[in-house]
Design an enzyme around this catalytic site. Structure first.
Site, PDB file in Angstrom:
ATOM      1  N   CYS A 195      11.404  36.535  24.236  1.00  0.00           N
ATOM      2  CA  CYS A 195      12.027  37.563  23.563  1.00  0.00           C
ATOM      3  C   CYS A 195      12.818  38.813  24.332  1.00  0.00           C
ATOM      4  O   CYS A 195      12.080  39.633  24.316  1.00  0.00           O
ATOM      5  CB  CYS A 195      11.007  37.969  22.230  1.00  0.00           C
ATOM      6  SG  CYS A 195      10.182  36.686  21.573  1.00  0.00           S
ATOM      7  N   ALA A 197      15.780  40.525  24.612  1.00  0.00           N
ATOM      8  CA  ALA A 197      16.722  41.638  24.410  1.00  0.00           C
ATOM      9  C   ALA A 197      15.772  42.961  24.073  1.00  0.00           C
ATOM     10  O   ALA A 197      14.619  42.966  23.694  1.00  0.00           O
ATOM     11  CB  ALA A 197      17.264  41.520  23.002  1.00  0.00           C
ATOM     12  N   PRO A 198      16.208  44.011  24.494  1.00  0.00           N
ATOM     13  CA  PRO A 198      17.670  44.524  25.086  1.00  0.00           C
ATOM     14  C   PRO A 198      17.773  43.935  26.630  1.00  0.00           C
ATOM     15  O   PRO A 198      18.957  44.284  27.180  1.00  0.00           O
ATOM     16  CB  PRO A 198      17.717  45.843  25.009  1.00  0.00           C
ATOM     17  CG  PRO A 198      16.280  46.318  25.110  1.00  0.00           C
ATOM     18  CD  PRO A 198      15.547  45.359  24.366  1.00  0.00           C
ATOM     19  N   ASP A 227      16.858  35.332  23.353  1.00  0.00           N
ATOM     20  CA  ASP A 227      16.610  36.086  22.064  1.00  0.00           C
ATOM     21  C   ASP A 227      17.250  35.579  20.547  1.00  0.00           C
ATOM     22  O   ASP A 227      18.653  34.718  20.831  1.00  0.00           O
ATOM     23  CB  ASP A 227      17.074  37.418  22.158  1.00  0.00           C
ATOM     24  CG  ASP A 227      16.651  38.359  21.263  1.00  0.00           C
ATOM     25  OD1 ASP A 227      15.695  39.216  21.735  1.00  0.00           O
ATOM     26  OD2 ASP A 227      17.239  38.536  20.187  1.00  0.00           O
ATOM     27  N   CYS A 343       4.571  46.361  21.985  1.00  0.00           N
ATOM     28  CA  CYS A 343       4.414  47.843  21.885  1.00  0.00           C
ATOM     29  C   CYS A 343       3.902  48.446  20.560  1.00  0.00           C
ATOM     30  O   CYS A 343       4.169  49.284  20.195  1.00  0.00           O
ATOM     31  CB  CYS A 343       6.006  48.316  22.102  1.00  0.00           C
ATOM     32  SG  CYS A 343       7.005  47.850  20.711  1.00  0.00           S
TER      33      CYS A 343
END
Length: 871
Positions: A195, A197-198, A227, A343
């Site tokens: 996963c 991106a960014p 992504d 996060c």
């Protein structure tokens, strides 16, 4: 965070993305209309814009109960969460200017910014992060807002913007740099960023595999960045293009269903374009599984999340996170390492997912203790007990969930992971009896009073996970777990859901639904945090609809069914410019990449005449292989504008992808190495016209004077022996292998080329250099800067060599480098020259601002004279 799975979207969420989202960061117009969505728009008393509220009672209640931080430090924890996040950035270790930038930070900015007031009361304005190797990552105590608004910080801000755009540094949150460091990546590893991106972590992974690679050579490993969202894929491509690498593939697949590309040994080749691969299955040495999450660890940089946050966001993502992590482990080689990270501070998204992974994998996967690695990084061990919050209720165990709650509150969310099924006997139900499903499948009946419920504690070593909290080192929050695959995963025999069974029986339905979801994604915002929050806030109700994880063999798509789809009537109709309804889709035909519609194809470039002309024109020696390493993205062989170069590892993956029917949906691949002369010249002239749009050459030169050189230059491009030039991105890779069309300039003449862009042969300071330049063949050439001590030709090309691509015309040399690249290179040369003199950097710094003011007028004068001469 990273890409998101299609299986977790509901119709309501897809409609939400089509309709667009409110831009909560946009300040109101001068009429004073409030941007607060909770305010009354019909109110007569319109209020001005107010800062986002940094309070959420549900957040406080949730994390106080979870015990992520102690009661004594709660106030400090919340206080830091409410302050802006300091800026952080990382120096690209593979950049040839890496040491120059580090020296400038240490000797220039650290001293010049001492007097500035910082957030948080820290003494040092900027400092290297002590836990990041080789002082390559830096922490600035100025927030992004301070850097943008404070005029005294303008020079530092301009430095960050310029170097970030060039690719010499990457502006990235400090805690986001942690997961790739625990992957222990080597230059020969195949790395998957599921996963991506960014793209800042992908860029970091590329830096690591290039770190010990010699100049002009490519590492044996590669990075595959994936992504799901198309727009975020474009952002990912933009970020990673700054790296200028031939060892990267960007894909646009679902992370939880990422194809394994297992070749059928008995099958026939998929197409005549196939290059025989040396691998039979796509497996990776390292996997970075940075999954989509609720993102409450980013509250300091996304304060709007305070009003959006609720406990259900993490519950709704739990199943998808398990699926992505399990898929990553199935693609991991035995002995390989995977890092799972979020996060988010929520244990339901963190420890609960890791615990479920360990239960599903048995003893084939180990949670690695990395407490001795990066000792200066302040981190906290993972927790072994937590609760689940559903609306206003706390649940200590799955047995506490009601019949309706068990549709979206899953056993894997709890520390034990045990499933409790309500009994069918109503008499037993009144006694709070439940049937417990143990790990070995045995049903146990328990008679437990709700008053005697004991909080569950996991028996797994979850303390080996790590959680970074904001107030420990003035950062954001992050969760990291390191997993190692010890043996092949056990076959997980679970009943497939009706949805997946329907897809297996009807692959055309799966294709149509996938296309529909892709079209629905066209309105997605690029902000990963807000997207994750908005997208999954309602996902809890459909958690039971997500398919259970199949075993490794079942997860691979059927190559035969994929190749058959290429010959479908629908595909043929699209190729002919029509849809199923018979209506034309437009003048431009949709590109096809295997079964993927509307995506540029990936084709091995095999035009021997063009390849041989390139070899002869530039004198490329045999040590640099071109055959089988060149890629084009245009199915029309007669109109190829760009040729890309790929490393051996990427070539093998592409060959395997062809062999299995192009299961990978490739968005970007390879390093742009050669560009069509005509296309390059027109693009250069267009950029020059934009550069001069506010200059005197537009105001005082007649319009036909601007057009005439374009026609003449086009004729020059067509008359050159080679129809392709070397791109700036590919020059560092091919430079050591070029023997023709290469010249060595003195530092003064090299600097003048960067400053004036175009210089006549007779106007060079070194007259001999001008004579040599005039004898080159018409077309692209390479100018290498000599050291002031080295005046002989040729010089040894190494990582410190500075070179640019130029165009040799009839009477001059013209730089074929963007204006910002020229500006950055002038900065670096100036810093090097003054460092060699041993003078103060601040006192004797090359005046780049004056160069930009005076340089424009000099370029205009030089260009105007040249245009008049050509006319």
């Amino acid at each position: 965070m990273g890409g998101r799975g299609r299986g977790s979207r509901s119709r309501t969420q897809r409609k939400h993305f089509r309709d667009g989202r409110e831009n909560v960061w946009k300040r109101p117009k001068s009429d004073g209309t409030s941007s607060d969505p909770n305010s009354n728009s019909n109110s007569e008393n319109k209020t001005h814009w107010k800062p986002f509220s940094t309070q959420n009672s549900a957040f406080d209640e949730y994390y106080k109960e979870q015990g992520i931080v102690t009661t004594e430090e709660w106030d400090t924890f919340i206080e830091v969460l409410r302050t802006p996040l300091p800026a952080a950035f990382r120096i690209n270790s593979s950049s040839q200017f890496c040491e120059d930038i580090k020296s400038q930070l240490e000797n220039d900015f650290m001293n010049s910014l001492k007097a500035e007031t910082t957030d948080g009361g820290e003494v040092e304005a900027i400092r290297p992060l002590p836990w990041y190797p080789d002082n390559l990552a830096w922490h600035s105590n100025f927030s992004r807002m301070q850097l943008r608004k404070n005029q005294t910080l303008e020079r530092f801000h301009e430095f960050l913007k310029l170097e970030n755009e060039i690719g010499n540094i990457t502006r990235q949150e400090a805690v986001s740099m942690v997961p790739p460091l625990f992957l222990d990546v080597c230059p020969d590893h195949f790395v998957l960023d599921m996963c991506a991106a960014p793209g800042s972590k992908t860029f970091q992974l590329l830096e690591i595999i290039y770190q010990s690679t010699k100049s002009g050579s490519l590492p044996d490993g590669m990075v595959m960045a994936n992504d799901l969202d198309v727009q975020r894929c474009n952002l990912l491509i933009h970020q990673t293009k700054r790296m200028c690498t031939a060892n990267l593939i960007v894909t646009n697949n679902e992370a939880q269903h990422f194809p394994g590309c297992r070749a059928d040994k008995n099958g026939s080749k998929a197409s005549e374009m196939e290059i025989e691969p040396q691998i039979s299955q796509l497996l990776f040495d390292r996997v970075l599984c940075d999954v989509p999450c609720s993102g409450d660890g980013t509250l300091r940089k996304a304060p709007d999340m305070w009003r959006k946050w609720n406990p259900g966001m993490g519950n709704g993502l739990h199943s998808l996170q398990i699926q992505i992590a399990m898929r990553g482990l199935s693609l991991l080689k035995v002995g390989g390492r995977m890092v799972y990270s979020t996060c988010s501070m929520n244990p339901v998204e963190d420890e609960a997912v890791v615990a479920e992974i360990l239960r599903k994998c048995g003893g084939s996967v180990e949670l690695v203790d990395v407490s001795s690695e990066l000792p200066q990084l302040v981190r906290r061990p993972g927790v072994r007990k937590w609760k689940v919050r559903d609306k206003d209720l706390w649940l200590a165990s799955h047995r506490d969930a009601t019949k309706f709650q068990r549709c979206h509150i899953l056993p894997s969310m709890f520390p034990s992971g045990k499933s409790y099924v309500a009994p069918a006997n109503k008499d037993l139900e009144h006694k709070n009896d439940a049937i417990v499903i143990s790990e070995d499948g045995i049903q146990l009946t328990e008679d437990t009073s709700t008053e005697d419920l004991i909080e569950e504690i996991s028996d797994l070593p979850l303390e080996r996970c790590m959680r970074i909290v904001p107030h420990d080192q003035n950062s954001g929050a992050f969760f990291i777990a390191v997993l190692q695959k010890l043996s092949p995963l056990p076959a997980i025999q679970e009943k497939p859901s009706k949805k997946r069974s329907l897809f297996k029986k009807n692959p055309e339905l799966q294709e149509k639904l996938s296309d529909q979801v892709t079209r629905d994604n066209s309105g997605l915002e690029p902000d990963s945090r807000d997207v994750a929050v908005e997208k999954f806030s309602e996902a809890a109700t459909e958690a039971d609809l997500i398919a259970d994880e199949p075993d490794e063999a079942d997860m691979e798509p059927d190559p035969s069914s994929i190749s058959n789809q290429d010959d479908s009537e629908e595909t043929k109709a699209v190729v002919n410019g029509e849809t199923n309804s018979g209506k034309a889709v437009g003048k431009r035909k949709l590109q096809l990449q295997g079964k993927w519609k509307g995506v540029d194809p990936v084709l091995f470039f095999k035009d021997e005449s063009i390849i041989n002309s390139i070899k002869m024109f530039y004198g490329i020696d045999e040590s640099f292989p071109l055959d089988g390493h060149l890629i084009s993205r245009n199915s029309d062989k007669n109109h190829v504008k760009r040729i890309y170069y790929v490393s051996k590892s990427v070539k093998d993956v592409l060959g395997l992808n062809f062999q299995v029917g192009q299961q990978l949906k490739i968005a970007s691949v390879g390093l742009k190495m050669f560009v069509s002369n005509l296309h390059a010249i027109l693009a250069l002239l267009f950029s020059v016209l934009l550069f001069f749009s506010k200059a005197a050459v537009i105001a005082f030169s007649p319009f036909p004077l601007i057009l005439r050189p374009e026609r003449q230059t086009s004729r020059e491009g067509a008359a050159t022996p080679c129809s392709f030039r070397i791109s700036s991105e590919g020059l560092p890779v091919i430079l050591p292998h070029i023997t023709n069309q290469i010249l060595y300039a003195s530092p003064v003449d090299f600097k003048h080329l960067l400053q004036y862009k175009t210089i006549k042969f007779a106007d060079f300071v070194d007259a001999e250099f001008g004579v040599k330049a005039s004898k080159l063949m018409m077309g692209c050439c390479v100018i290498v800067m000599r050291d002031s001590q080295t005046m002989s030709d040729p010089i040894k090309v190494d990582e410190s060599t500075i070179a640019i691509g130029c165009w040799k015309g009839r009477s001059n040399l013209s730089v074929m480098v963007t204006a910002i690249d020229c500006q950055e290179m002038l900065e670096r040369l100036s810093f090097r020259m003054e460092a060699e003199k041993g003078s103060s950097v601040q006192e004797n710094k090359f005046n780049v601002d004056e160069l930009k003011l005076n340089g424009v007028s000099k370029v205009e004068e030089s260009e105007t004279i040249q245009l008049a001469a050509d006319a």
